[in-house]
Write a protein that holds these residues in place. Structure first.
Motif, PDB file in Angstrom:
ATOM      1  N   VAL A  19      22.198  44.827  99.546  1.00  0.00           N
ATOM      2  CA  VAL A  19      21.789  43.430  99.701  1.00  0.00           C
ATOM      3  C   VAL A  19      21.901  42.736  98.353  1.00  0.00           C
ATOM      4  CG1 VAL A  19      19.935  41.863 100.368  1.00  0.00           C
ATOM      5  CG2 VAL A  19      20.203  44.029 101.574  1.00  0.00           C
ATOM      6  N   THR A  42      23.378  39.292  98.460  1.00  0.00           N
ATOM      7  CA  THR A  42      23.569  37.888  98.773  1.00  0.00           C
ATOM      8  C   THR A  42      22.195  37.313  99.098  1.00  0.00           C
ATOM      9  OG1 THR A  42      25.742  38.339  99.673  1.00  0.00           O
ATOM     10  CG2 THR A  42      24.728  36.261 100.336  1.00  0.00           C
ATOM     11  N   SER A  88      20.961  34.740 100.627  1.00  0.00           N
ATOM     12  CA  SER A  88      20.554  34.267 101.953  1.00  0.00           C
ATOM     13  C   SER A  88      20.235  35.424 102.898  1.00  0.00           C
ATOM     14  CB  SER A  88      21.647  33.377 102.559  1.00  0.00           C
ATOM     15  OG  SER A  88      22.798  34.143 102.804  1.00  0.00           O
ATOM     16  N   GLU A  89      20.744  36.599 102.616  1.00  0.00           N
ATOM     17  CA  GLU A  89      20.507  37.730 103.516  1.00  0.00           C
ATOM     18  C   GLU A  89      19.048  38.166 103.558  1.00  0.00           C
ATOM     19  OE1 GLU A  89      22.964  41.226 103.028  1.00  0.00           O
ATOM     20  OE2 GLU A  89      24.711  39.933 102.835  1.00  0.00           O
ATOM     21  N   TRP A  92      15.127  49.093 103.158  1.00  0.00           N
ATOM     22  CA  TRP A  92      15.778  47.889 102.636  1.00  0.00           C
ATOM     23  C   TRP A  92      15.344  47.590 101.206  1.00  0.00           C
ATOM     24  CZ3 TRP A  92      19.964  45.910 104.852  1.00  0.00           C
ATOM     25  CH2 TRP A  92      20.215  46.261 106.182  1.00  0.00           C
ATOM     26  N   THR A  99      17.995  46.716  97.871  1.00  0.00           N
ATOM     27  CA  THR A  99      18.054  45.305  97.502  1.00  0.00           C
ATOM     28  C   THR A  99      18.091  45.141  95.989  1.00  0.00           C
ATOM     29  OG1 THR A  99      16.858  44.706  99.492  1.00  0.00           O
ATOM     30  CG2 THR A  99      16.812  43.109  97.713  1.00  0.00           C
ATOM     31  N   ASP A 119      21.929  45.233 109.566  1.00  0.00           N
ATOM     32  CA  ASP A 119      21.923  43.998 108.784  1.00  0.00           C
ATOM     33  C   ASP A 119      20.467  43.572 108.619  1.00  0.00           C
ATOM     34  OD1 ASP A 119      23.399  41.344 107.908  1.00  0.00           O
ATOM     35  OD2 ASP A 119      21.725  40.770 109.215  1.00  0.00           O
ATOM     36  N   THR A 179      18.983  40.672 108.329  1.00  0.00           N
ATOM     37  CA  THR A 179      18.510  39.564 109.154  1.00  0.00           C
ATOM     38  C   THR A 179      18.335  39.986 110.608  1.00  0.00           C
ATOM     39  OG1 THR A 179      19.517  37.993 107.641  1.00  0.00           O
ATOM     40  CG2 THR A 179      19.022  37.192 109.852  1.00  0.00           C
ATOM     41  N   HIS A 197      12.199  33.567 106.448  1.00  0.00           N
ATOM     42  CA  HIS A 197      13.554  34.037 106.151  1.00  0.00           C
ATOM     43  C   HIS A 197      14.563  33.358 107.091  1.00  0.00           C
ATOM     44  CE1 HIS A 197      17.057  36.380 105.383  1.00  0.00           C
ATOM     45  NE2 HIS A 197      17.026  36.971 106.563  1.00  0.00           N
ATOM     46  N   MET A 214      17.753  30.944 106.399  1.00  0.00           N
ATOM     47  CA  MET A 214      19.081  31.144 107.009  1.00  0.00           C
ATOM     48  C   MET A 214      19.536  29.872 107.721  1.00  0.00           C
ATOM     49  SD  MET A 214      20.114  34.168 106.365  1.00  0.00           S
ATOM     50  CE  MET A 214      21.335  34.823 107.459  1.00  0.00           C
ATOM     51  N   ARG A 257      26.122  31.600 110.223  1.00  0.00           N
ATOM     52  CA  ARG A 257      25.480  32.730 110.914  1.00  0.00           C
ATOM     53  C   ARG A 257      24.576  32.287 112.064  1.00  0.00           C
ATOM     54  NH1 ARG A 257      23.490  37.566 107.185  1.00  0.00           N
ATOM     55  NH2 ARG A 257      23.325  38.423 109.280  1.00  0.00           N
TER      56      ARG A 257
END
Ligand SMILES: [Fe+2]
Ligand SMILES: [Fe+2]
Lengths: 357, 365
Positions: free
Chosen positions: A76, A78, A80-81, A142, A146, A201, A203, A254, A258, A265
């Motif tokens: 991770v 990015t 926005s993720e 996660w 990250t 993923d 999100t 979150h 997004m 997305r």
């Protein structure tokens, strides 16, 4: 001979590092709530990159070393993720609101209960201790993937792992505190395709875990008074609800991020909500769901015994309705409310019709 | 029922049909209870009472609930002592033997961590930090930068392993949840100190030992060797000295409290290594090999002048002080580290030779 050995009593110093720093003359100031994470987001130190190229694990804003090893390989990287705007606030709240299942629950208020109620309580506690830590295992995975550049969000996930550990623990304690014991596990969080564990993923995982799964559990904890038979159980649900609200807030905030920053997305995220809506009551991870191993003990607890099963079941239905209403509110708040207007989601109208019936 | 039929007519997409079935039906029908889950327990009649420290995790280990087998093949989240459900696909846990994770003290450390929680935002007396001479502020900031990076490695390593442990050893998973949370707090508190007194973050640390800890992928026990017996103990020794030479109450509070948290991780780590050695014939030699290989990397990190000089400035109070007494204290600190490290290796009965480059710090006898 090592360099250290060469040093004599009047030691030679290199001191070249003294000018290799991040932005200097930084003075973060304490606010009303102490020196919070938000307070140290000053100047460059508060700038979170949209894409992180940090591969050495260096603290955001520190001076890089050209010779440092690449150790990160973070999945991770990015923003926005994983990002949410109020992570710092929620993290500080988590720190302030930690509690102890050993000493903050008034266990001495538990008195022997009729057998059907104790069994229902223990079955529910077995289920909750079984599933609570899915929300510990998965965020932990996660966290380790990250980039530290997004540490504010990562701190909050670490706090969640801690919270869930306590949830797993408090329900195990309840099952063993009053002449009962653990009962049957449901296997609800095993390794199925589409499970929270196997999400690939962040999100998608957050939609399944924070919004759908923990959202449903939060409604139940909030209505814990209705199924509690003593102050210990009331405290248990109330304290868990407080934590759970933060975890759900992670997901909502979150998704909102997004919604605002990743229009490419949106369709995909709507698909996650489609899945969540289809499984909200049929999935076995919702304690108010249709699986008899969960709905029956819950109805017994809500009604006050097997003899009042129907009464309890009506309350359970009310609880389901509230779960769905709250789910809808969260999705609206996350910025995906259009699905309730444009015909994609039928939750609205079905709720109304069910109520009319 | 009429309304639902009307809804069914209005429904067009297959997705909406799924939702209708999932949502509307359970709203309307009261089923006959089957109660097949009732009277299913491996041990009923358990009544654990709260003790002096409340109702603790460890106190639940009574009867079959306290039976902790050496292997736990079940890869679902079946709580230890509950009746498992057959036919469930595995979640995929990599660590399934007690010898890979266990320490008897885990349950107690878990409760202790919760009792001793603290919040950097509000518990540190930040107002006691006053402007420091530039050289000292730079040194304090550099040390805090590197300590924050140490904490980062701890966060990454603990969270990477914790979720790979089976449910049968939940005490360890739970303790590690507190250890990860502690590390997050350390990451945060050192950063806060660096950013609040006219300084800033310094230079990132050299990466050799970080990489070594992160690369100990073979097993959690192996990660513990580097995370606890090498880096953890080194960090603790630094913190102990920093507390002694702190410039203000806030810094001494930080170092003292972090030290207290880290002491738990050290306790868990040593206890676990002892357990692993007792239950795996080859483990002792594996640890010895890891330590010998680790020495090379540790020495490279240690030869980097940055942390050494920054610490010497803190201990000596200034650059001038660092050239004399400050560096003497630093060497004293290194001797303390090496001798404690050797003591622990001896306690574990792990053969250990201090490499030539560090011999000056080895105890004389
Ligand atoms: Fe939870
Ligand atoms: Fe949660």
């Amino acid at each position: 001979m090592s360099e250290a050995e060469k040093l004599g009593p009047d030691y030679e110093l290199d001191l070249g590092w003294m000018d290799q720093t991040g932005p200097w003359d930084t003075r973060a100031e304490e606010g009303r709530n102490g020196l919070t994470l938000a307070d140290i987001q000053v100047g460059e130190y508060g700038r979170v990159p949209d894409e992180s190229d940090n591969q050495t694990g260096r603290p955001r804003g520190s001076a890089p070393r050209s010779g440092s090893y690449r150790i990160g390989n973070y999945a991770v990287r990015t923003k926005s993720e994983i990002w949410l705007d109020n992570a710092s606030f929620l993290y500080e709240e988590a720190l302030q609101r930690q509690w102890s299942s050993a000493t903050d629950v008034p266990w001495h208020t538990i008195e022997p209960l009729p057998d059907d109620i104790e069994q229902a309580q223990c079955q529910m506690a077995t289920f909750l201790t079984e599933v609570e830590f899915v929300a510990g295992d998965v965020p932990a995975r996660w966290v380790s993937q990250t980039t530290p550049d997004f540490f504010e969000a990562r701190q909050l996930l670490t706090a969640q792992v801690m919270d869930e550990s306590r949830h797993m623990d408090v329900f195990r304690k309840r099952a063993m505190a009053n002449g009962g014991g653990l009962m049957a596990a449901t296997g609800a969080t095993s390794g199925f395709v589409g499970s929270i564990d196997l999400s690939r993923d962040f999100t998608e995982m957050s939609a399944r875990l924070h919004i759908s799964g923990e959202g449903a559990v939060l409604t139940i904890f909030r209505m814990g008074e209705l199924m509690a038979y003593n102050d210990a159980e009331k405290a248990m649900y109330r304290l868990c609800a407080q934590d759970e609200a933060r975890h759900v807030a992670y997901g909502v905030m979150h998704m909102r991020y997004m919604a605002e920053t990743a229009p490419e997305r949106h369709e995909e995220i709507n698909c996650y909500f489609d899945e969540a809506e289809a499984g909200i009551l049929s999935g076995s991870a919702n304690p108010a769901g249709q699986a008899p191993i969960l709905s029956e003990p819950l109805a017994i607890l809500l009604g006050g015994g097997i003899a009042k099963f129907d009464e309890g079941f009506k309350k359970l239905v009310a609880l389901r309705r509230r779960q769905i209403q709250e789910y809808k509110k969260r999705v609206v708040s996350a910025g995906f409310g259009a699905r309730f207007e444009n015909g994609r989601s039928r939750i609205n109208e079905i709720l109304e019709q069910a109520a009319a019936a | 029922m009429k309304a639902v039929k009307a809804a069914a007519k209005a429904v067009k997409s297959p997705h909406a049909e799924t939702v209708r079935k999932a949502v509307a039906a359970p709203m309307l029908e009261i089923p006959e209870p089957k109660l097949t889950w009732m009277n299913k327990s491996r041990q009923w009649g358990v009544r654990v009472k709260p003790g002096k420290k409340g109702l603790t995790l460890g106190s639940l280990n009574v009867g079959i609930y306290g039976e902790i087998p050496m292997d736990w093949p079940d890869q679902t989240r079946n709580p230890r002592g509950a009746i498992g459900r057959k036919g469930m696909p595995p979640v995929g846990y990599m660590l399934r033997s007690k010898s890979q994770v266990w320490a008897d003290c885990a349950a107690d450390l878990y409760e202790e961590a919760i009792q001793r929680r603290w919040a950097p935002a509000t518990d540190v007396p930040w107002d006691t930090v006053k402007p420091l001479p530039d050289d000292l502020e730079r040194a304090v900031c550099q040390v805090n930068t590197e300590l924050s990076q140490y904490a980062n490695v701890e966060i990454e390593v603990i969270s990477a392993w914790q979720h790979q442990m089976v449910y049968g050893y939940h005490e360890v998973k739970q303790y590690l949840a507190t250890a990860g949370f502690d590390a997050a707090r350390h990451y945060e508190v050192f950063r806060k100190r660096a950013l609040m007194n006219g300084g800033g973050l310094g230079l990132e640390g050299p990466g050799q030992v970080n990489r070594m800890i992160l690369e100990s992928r073979g097993g959690w026990t192996e990660a513990v060797v580097y995370l606890v017996l090498v880096r953890g103990l080194f960090a603790q020794t630094i913190l102990r000295y920093l507390e002694h030479y702190a410039s203000n109450e806030a810094e001494s509070f930080i170092y003292r409290n972090v030290l207290q948290d880290k002491a738990r991780l050290l306790t868990y780590g040593l206890d676990h290594l002892k357990f692993a050695i007792a239950h795996n014939e080859d483990q002792k030699q594996i640890i010895a090999t890891l330590l010998a290989i680790g020495d090379g990397l540790f020495i490279r990190d240690f030869n980097d002048p940055v942390l050494r000089e920054a610490l010497a400035i803190v201990f000596g109070g200034s650059i001038e002080g660092a050239r004399g007494a400050g560096m003497d204290v630093y060497h004293d600190m290194m001797r303390a580290y090496i001798s404690t490290h050797l003591e622990y290796c001896q306690w574990l009965d792990v053969p250990r030779r201090i490499p030539e480059q560090l011999e000056q710090y080895a105890p004389q006898d």
